[in-house]
Scaffold this motif. Structure first.
Motif, PDB file in Angstrom:
ATOM      1  N   SER A  99       0.979  -1.155   0.053  1.00  0.00           N
ATOM      2  CA  SER A  99       0.057  -0.090  -0.102  1.00  0.00           C
ATOM      3  C   SER A  99       0.647   1.334   0.035  1.00  0.00           C
ATOM      4  O   SER A  99       0.545   2.237  -0.614  1.00  0.00           O
ATOM      5  N   LEU A 100       2.044   1.244   0.630  1.00  0.00           N
ATOM      6  CA  LEU A 100       2.787   2.332   0.514  1.00  0.00           C
ATOM      7  C   LEU A 100       3.419   2.598  -0.720  1.00  0.00           C
ATOM      8  O   LEU A 100       4.186   3.786  -0.920  1.00  0.00           O
ATOM      9  N   GLY A 104       0.529   3.824  -6.253  1.00  0.00           N
ATOM     10  CA  GLY A 104      -0.124   4.871  -6.281  1.00  0.00           C
ATOM     11  C   GLY A 104       0.067   5.485  -7.779  1.00  0.00           C
ATOM     12  O   GLY A 104       0.636   4.851  -8.595  1.00  0.00           O
ATOM     13  N   ARG A 145       0.684   8.627   1.953  1.00  0.00           N
ATOM     14  CA  ARG A 145       0.473   6.822   2.008  1.00  0.00           C
ATOM     15  C   ARG A 145       0.657   6.231   3.280  1.00  0.00           C
ATOM     16  O   ARG A 145      -0.198   5.323   3.583  1.00  0.00           O
ATOM     17  N   ARG A 189      -2.904   6.663   5.513  1.00  0.00           N
ATOM     18  CA  ARG A 189      -3.909   5.945   4.770  1.00  0.00           C
ATOM     19  C   ARG A 189      -3.787   4.498   5.042  1.00  0.00           C
ATOM     20  O   ARG A 189      -4.806   3.746   4.969  1.00  0.00           O
ATOM     21  N   ALA A 190      -2.362   3.912   4.816  1.00  0.00           N
ATOM     22  CA  ALA A 190      -2.130   2.489   4.971  1.00  0.00           C
ATOM     23  C   ALA A 190      -2.658   2.253   6.539  1.00  0.00           C
ATOM     24  O   ALA A 190      -3.151   1.061   6.897  1.00  0.00           O
ATOM     25  N   GLU A 249      -8.925   8.304   1.080  1.00  0.00           N
ATOM     26  CA  GLU A 249      -8.249   9.437   0.196  1.00  0.00           C
ATOM     27  C   GLU A 249      -7.920  10.602   1.154  1.00  0.00           C
ATOM     28  O   GLU A 249      -8.861  10.981   1.633  1.00  0.00           O
ATOM     29  N   ARG A 286      -6.677   2.164  -6.200  1.00  0.00           N
ATOM     30  CA  ARG A 286      -5.646   2.951  -6.777  1.00  0.00           C
ATOM     31  C   ARG A 286      -4.957   2.237  -8.039  1.00  0.00           C
ATOM     32  O   ARG A 286      -4.287   3.192  -8.762  1.00  0.00           O
TER      33      ARG A 286
END
Length: 348
Positions: free
Chosen positions: A36-37, A40, A69, A72-73, A198, A310
């Motif tokens: 996830s990091l 994008g 990020r 968000r993660a 987001e 994403r």
């Protein structure tokens, strides 16, 4: 003896799968967290992600990883964890595999608190005070639930009161959306209600995380009680389980954990319903052993959904609440059909 001997390999395989379930899910969550990091508009390698976290990479990588990020993660893991744990706790308390966190009205009330603030222009959709308003809505719904149901209410009364509060909060949310003074506020509300991670910051993490942690602690206490409840309420009471206290802890835990998530991410459905079902066969349907695997499954599911939104090509980023609903709704239908088949098999 032959039957026992034949069943033994299956039992050993089930125990082995159960033994590796939690470590496997922890590893999966870690992998998805790191992924996830890196995913994008700007793809980052694992090396760039690690350097960005440690502050040793270039300035652009540090900014993307730490400021954009990472919050968000963290929220994806924390909210998914709380939804999965809440779903497992409610299904154990109610002895119903189709129970979900929305049952007590906390998510709807949290959404109403946030929508009310946005609709009348008190704060915008990314304001620091928006989670506070949503959390107050969730806590108010719990207080109202306890006031209506009373201290010695049965589960049926609690369920009916929760459904009434949820319906009232949903209607009030629609009314606030209808009375929004300008179309821009209405558009903000509509997008927020779809559920999204987001543009979240560490401020949102610091606001939501204490409530989520407190709720998860309350929900994790009663695994033994859920196991006893499989024998029925009378049998559980005879084993020393104080049902009123268990119900109170579960209701408060759901309000804090789910309300904290809704406060910063909007309404995200089906994770709390689906996550326990994904891992229930591996724990041999034991509600006490289901708690942590369900929580980790929820964290993995929501993080994977947030990664998916994403990488799906679209002009605007698809909301994560839409993706979880598209995944969860068909699975829910499958569960209903399976449940109906089991009931039909028992009757016939």
């Amino acid at each position: 003896m032959d039957a026992l001997t034949a069943a033994r390999p299956d039992l050993l395989r089930a125990r082995a799968a159960s033994r590796w379930l939690v470590p496997g899910l922890v590893a999966l969550v870690i992998v998805l967290f790191l992924l996830s990091l890196g995913v994008g508009p700007v793809l980052l390698s694992l090396r760039a992600v690690v350097d960005g976290l440690l502050g040793t990479g270039d300035e652009a990588s540090r900014l993307i990883v730490r400021e954009i990020r990472l919050p968000r993660a963290i929220l994806a893991v924390a909210i998914g964890f709380s939804l999965g744990l809440s779903g497992a706790a409610l299904q154990g308390l109610l002895r119903n595999p189709l129970a979900s966190p929305s049952l007590f009205g906390a998510p709807s009330a949290a959404a109403f608190g946030a929508v009310l603030v946005i609709a009348f222009g008190v704060f915008d959709a990314l304001s620091f005070f928006l989670p506070i308003a949503a959390m107050l809505g969730a806590l108010l719904s719990v207080g109202l639930l306890l006031l209506i149901a009373g201290p010695r209410a049965s589960l049926l009364v609690i369920i009916l009161a929760g459904l009434a509060i949820s319906s009232l909060a949903g209607a009030a949310t629609s009314l606030a959306l209808n009375l929004a003074p300008n179309p821009f506020a209405a558009l903000e509300i509509a997008f927020w209600l779809l559920g999204s991670l987001e543009d979240r910051s560490m401020q949102h993490v610091f606001i939501a995380l204490p409530f989520i942690i407190a709720g998860c602690i309350l929900l994790s206490i009663d695994g033994r009680a859920f196991r006893a409840l499989t024998l029925g309420e009378d049998a559980a009471a005879s084993l020393g389980i104080r049902l009123n206290r268990v119900r109170l802890r579960v209701v408060l835990g759901v309000a804090l954990a789910v309300g904290g998530g809704v406060a910063v991410a909007g309404t995200i459905g089906f994770v709390g319903l689906v996550a326990p079902h994904l891992v229930r066969p591996f724990v041999r349907h034991d509600p006490a052993r289901l708690m942590w695997p369900a929580a980790l499954s929820g964290a993995a599911l929501l993080t994977a959904a947030d990664i998916l939104v994403r990488i799906i090509p679209a002009q605007n980023e698809i909301k994560v609440g839409v993706v979880t609903a598209l995944i969860g709704a068909p699975l829910f239908i499958v569960l209903v059909f399976r449940h109906r088949r089991e009931l039909t098999g028992e009757v016939t």
